[in-house]
Design a protein around this motif. Structure first.
Motif, PDB file in Angstrom:
ATOM      1  N   LEU A 197       0.841  -1.189   0.000  1.00  0.00           N
ATOM      2  CA  LEU A 197       0.000   0.000   0.000  1.00  0.00           C
ATOM      3  C   LEU A 197       0.878   1.241   0.000  1.00  0.00           C
ATOM      4  N   ALA A 198       0.273   2.332  -0.474  1.00  0.00           N
ATOM      5  CA  ALA A 198       0.876   3.661  -0.388  1.00  0.00           C
ATOM      6  C   ALA A 198      -0.240   4.608   0.014  1.00  0.00           C
ATOM      7  N   ALA A 199       0.017   5.484   0.981  1.00  0.00           N
ATOM      8  CA  ALA A 199      -1.064   6.323   1.512  1.00  0.00           C
ATOM      9  C   ALA A 199      -0.630   7.772   1.611  1.00  0.00           C
ATOM     10  N   TRP A 200      -1.649   8.656   1.512  1.00  0.00           N
ATOM     11  CA  TRP A 200      -1.439  10.091   1.562  1.00  0.00           C
ATOM     12  C   TRP A 200      -2.532  10.745   2.406  1.00  0.00           C
ATOM     13  N   GLN A 201      -2.166  11.790   3.113  1.00  0.00           N
ATOM     14  CA  GLN A 201      -3.158  12.642   3.779  1.00  0.00           C
ATOM     15  C   GLN A 201      -3.638  13.669   2.771  1.00  0.00           C
ATOM     16  N   VAL A 202      -4.960  13.834   2.679  1.00  0.00           N
ATOM     17  CA  VAL A 202      -5.518  14.724   1.673  1.00  0.00           C
ATOM     18  C   VAL A 202      -6.509  15.700   2.287  1.00  0.00           C
ATOM     19  N   ALA A 203      -6.686  16.815   1.600  1.00  0.00           N
ATOM     20  CA  ALA A 203      -7.744  17.777   1.917  1.00  0.00           C
ATOM     21  C   ALA A 203      -8.808  17.643   0.836  1.00  0.00           C
ATOM     22  N   GLU A 204     -10.045  17.415   1.250  1.00  0.00           N
ATOM     23  CA  GLU A 204     -11.131  17.054   0.337  1.00  0.00           C
ATOM     24  C   GLU A 204     -11.979  18.267  -0.047  1.00  0.00           C
ATOM     25  N   ARG A 205     -12.266  18.372  -1.337  1.00  0.00           N
ATOM     26  CA  ARG A 205     -13.261  19.308  -1.865  1.00  0.00           C
ATOM     27  C   ARG A 205     -14.223  18.514  -2.730  1.00  0.00           C
ATOM     28  N   ALA A 206     -15.515  18.828  -2.668  1.00  0.00           N
ATOM     29  CA  ALA A 206     -16.505  18.051  -3.425  1.00  0.00           C
ATOM     30  C   ALA A 206     -17.429  19.001  -4.191  1.00  0.00           C
ATOM     31  N   PRO A 207     -17.031  19.425  -5.399  1.00  0.00           N
ATOM     32  CA  PRO A 207     -17.896  20.293  -6.196  1.00  0.00           C
ATOM     33  C   PRO A 207     -19.235  19.654  -6.563  1.00  0.00           C
ATOM     34  N   LEU A 208     -19.244  18.337  -6.761  1.00  0.00           N
ATOM     35  CA  LEU A 208     -20.482  17.583  -6.972  1.00  0.00           C
ATOM     36  C   LEU A 208     -20.524  16.488  -5.920  1.00  0.00           C
ATOM     37  N   ASP A 209     -21.453  16.596  -4.978  1.00  0.00           N
ATOM     38  CA  ASP A 209     -21.459  15.707  -3.813  1.00  0.00           C
ATOM     39  C   ASP A 209     -22.842  15.067  -3.654  1.00  0.00           C
ATOM     40  N   PRO A 210     -23.122  14.025  -4.427  1.00  0.00           N
ATOM     41  CA  PRO A 210     -24.453  13.429  -4.369  1.00  0.00           C
ATOM     42  C   PRO A 210     -24.674  12.641  -3.080  1.00  0.00           C
ATOM     43  N   ALA A 211     -25.928  12.511  -2.685  1.00  0.00           N
ATOM     44  CA  ALA A 211     -26.273  11.649  -1.558  1.00  0.00           C
ATOM     45  C   ALA A 211     -26.190  10.201  -2.035  1.00  0.00           C
ATOM     46  N   LEU A 212     -25.355   9.408  -1.361  1.00  0.00           N
ATOM     47  CA  LEU A 212     -25.128   8.020  -1.756  1.00  0.00           C
ATOM     48  C   LEU A 212     -25.335   7.103  -0.559  1.00  0.00           C
ATOM     49  N   PRO A 213     -25.773   5.866  -0.798  1.00  0.00           N
ATOM     50  CA  PRO A 213     -25.936   4.930   0.312  1.00  0.00           C
ATOM     51  C   PRO A 213     -24.589   4.604   0.948  1.00  0.00           C
ATOM     52  N   ALA A 214     -24.576   4.459   2.264  1.00  0.00           N
ATOM     53  CA  ALA A 214     -23.344   4.134   2.982  1.00  0.00           C
ATOM     54  C   ALA A 214     -23.490   2.814   3.728  1.00  0.00           C
ATOM     55  N   ASP A 215     -24.233   1.894   3.111  1.00  0.00           N
ATOM     56  CA  ASP A 215     -24.494   0.603   3.751  1.00  0.00           C
ATOM     57  C   ASP A 215     -23.696  -0.533   3.123  1.00  0.00           C
ATOM     58  N   GLY A 216     -22.712  -0.189   2.291  1.00  0.00           N
ATOM     59  CA  GLY A 216     -21.868  -1.210   1.693  1.00  0.00           C
ATOM     60  C   GLY A 216     -22.365  -1.768   0.379  1.00  0.00           C
ATOM     61  N   THR A 217     -23.501  -1.278  -0.115  1.00  0.00           N
ATOM     62  CA  THR A 217     -23.947  -1.710  -1.441  1.00  0.00           C
ATOM     63  C   THR A 217     -23.094  -1.024  -2.504  1.00  0.00           C
ATOM     64  N   ARG A 218     -22.923  -1.683  -3.621  1.00  0.00           N
ATOM     65  CA  ARG A 218     -22.133  -1.087  -4.700  1.00  0.00           C
ATOM     66  C   ARG A 218     -22.863   0.140  -5.244  1.00  0.00           C
ATOM     67  N   ILE A 219     -22.153   1.260  -5.329  1.00  0.00           N
ATOM     68  CA  ILE A 219     -22.733   2.451  -5.939  1.00  0.00           C
ATOM     69  C   ILE A 219     -22.936   2.181  -7.426  1.00  0.00           C
ATOM     70  N   ASP A 220     -24.094   2.523  -7.947  1.00  0.00           N
ATOM     71  CA  ASP A 220     -24.403   2.263  -9.361  1.00  0.00           C
ATOM     72  C   ASP A 220     -23.683   3.290 -10.222  1.00  0.00           C
ATOM     73  N   ALA A 221     -22.395   3.049 -10.440  1.00  0.00           N
ATOM     74  CA  ALA A 221     -21.572   4.038 -11.140  1.00  0.00           C
ATOM     75  C   ALA A 221     -20.246   3.434 -11.560  1.00  0.00           C
ATOM     76  N   LEU A 222     -19.664   4.056 -12.570  1.00  0.00           N
ATOM     77  CA  LEU A 222     -18.246   3.924 -12.849  1.00  0.00           C
ATOM     78  C   LEU A 222     -17.556   5.019 -12.045  1.00  0.00           C
ATOM     79  N   ALA A 223     -16.717   4.629 -11.098  1.00  0.00           N
ATOM     80  CA  ALA A 223     -15.980   5.583 -10.274  1.00  0.00           C
ATOM     81  C   ALA A 223     -14.539   5.627 -10.766  1.00  0.00           C
ATOM     82  N   ASN A 224     -14.200   6.706 -11.450  1.00  0.00           N
ATOM     83  CA  ASN A 224     -12.842   6.868 -11.958  1.00  0.00           C
ATOM     84  C   ASN A 224     -11.996   7.632 -10.952  1.00  0.00           C
ATOM     85  N   LEU A 225     -10.844   7.077 -10.617  1.00  0.00           N
ATOM     86  CA  LEU A 225      -9.888   7.745  -9.740  1.00  0.00           C
ATOM     87  C   LEU A 225      -8.661   8.121 -10.554  1.00  0.00           C
ATOM     88  N   ALA A 226      -8.333   9.417 -10.552  1.00  0.00           N
ATOM     89  CA  ALA A 226      -7.167   9.912 -11.286  1.00  0.00           C
ATOM     90  C   ALA A 226      -6.127  10.418 -10.293  1.00  0.00           C
TER      91      ALA A 226
END
Length: 220
Positions: free
Chosen positions: A77-106
């Motif tokens: 693993l490699a880890a970083w401390q980050v400061a988060e900004r969310a210009p688009l922040d939808p309400a999403l379930p947090a119960d462990g179900t797969r989010i119905d999306a392609l989540a691209n991480l760049a």
């Protein structure tokens, strides 16, 4: 945020045992992104070799205990401390179900000849609107890397997550929101590519397509 290299990250990261251990270590929230079969057809760019298999995001006052848990359970693993900004922040379930999306991480890297303050200004102030206007995203999070948390972590200056409809895995029009109009697709792509080139995000980056799972694991 931790990049994970492992033969089968879901066997660890999506288990109740892991979530319980993270909660006991002080985590309030976990987000698990796994590059899996559901998004296998999406575009991937890999500067790192081997490519990233998964990403774990941890919300905690002190994430060191959670990183120790991860380190004991995955190959690398490699880890970083980050400061988060969310210009688009939808309400999403947090119960462990797969989010119905392609989540691209760049994973972005600042060109060394571009001062950090100017790089951040171009990216956060100028490019954000372009990214939202030219792509069919419904979620957009910008994570500014503040420091590395693990020895020998690769140089990364920011980690961006964009959420697209699943159709974007295989349909470029669904990715850009161009509605099947080739001229509009080309206009959007041209504008987007010109914008990312201004702060060096057209090269020397990793793009990891993933499935995303969210968990509330401790008191907020």
């Amino acid at each position: 945020m931790a990049a994970i290299w492992d033969d089968d990250p879901t066997a660890v990261l999506l288990t109740g045992e892991f979530r319980d251990a993270c909660a006991a270590a002080g985590a309030r929230r976990l987000q698990v992104n796994v590059s899996d079969a559901a998004v296998a057809g999406a575009m991937r760019i890999s500067e790192l070799d081997p490519p990233i298999d998964a990403v774990v995001s941890v919300w905690a006052d002190d994430a060191s205990a959670v990183l120790d848990l991860l380190d004991a359970r995955v190959r690398t693993l490699a880890a970083w401390q980050v400061a988060e900004r969310a210009p688009l922040d939808p309400a999403l379930p947090a119960d462990g179900t797969r989010i119905d999306a392609l989540a691209n991480l760049a994973f972005l890297r600042r060109p060394r000849d571009l001062p950090r303050a100017e790089w951040l200004r171009i990216w956060l102030d100028d490019h954000t609107r372009v990214a939202i206007d030219t792509q069919a995203t419904f979620g957009y999070t910008q994570n500014i890397v503040e420091r590395a948390l693990t020895p020998d972590a690769p140089v990364v200056d920011a980690i961006v997550e964009e959420l697209f409809a699943m159709a974007a895995v295989s349909d470029v029009h669904a990715f850009y929101g161009s509605g099947g109009d080739q001229a509009e697709l080309e206009r959007r792509m041209t504008r987007m590519l010109a914008s990312v080139a201004r702060f060096g995000a057209h090269q020397n980056l990793d793009v990891v397509p993933t499935s995303r799972y969210d968990f509330e694991v401790g008191p907020r």
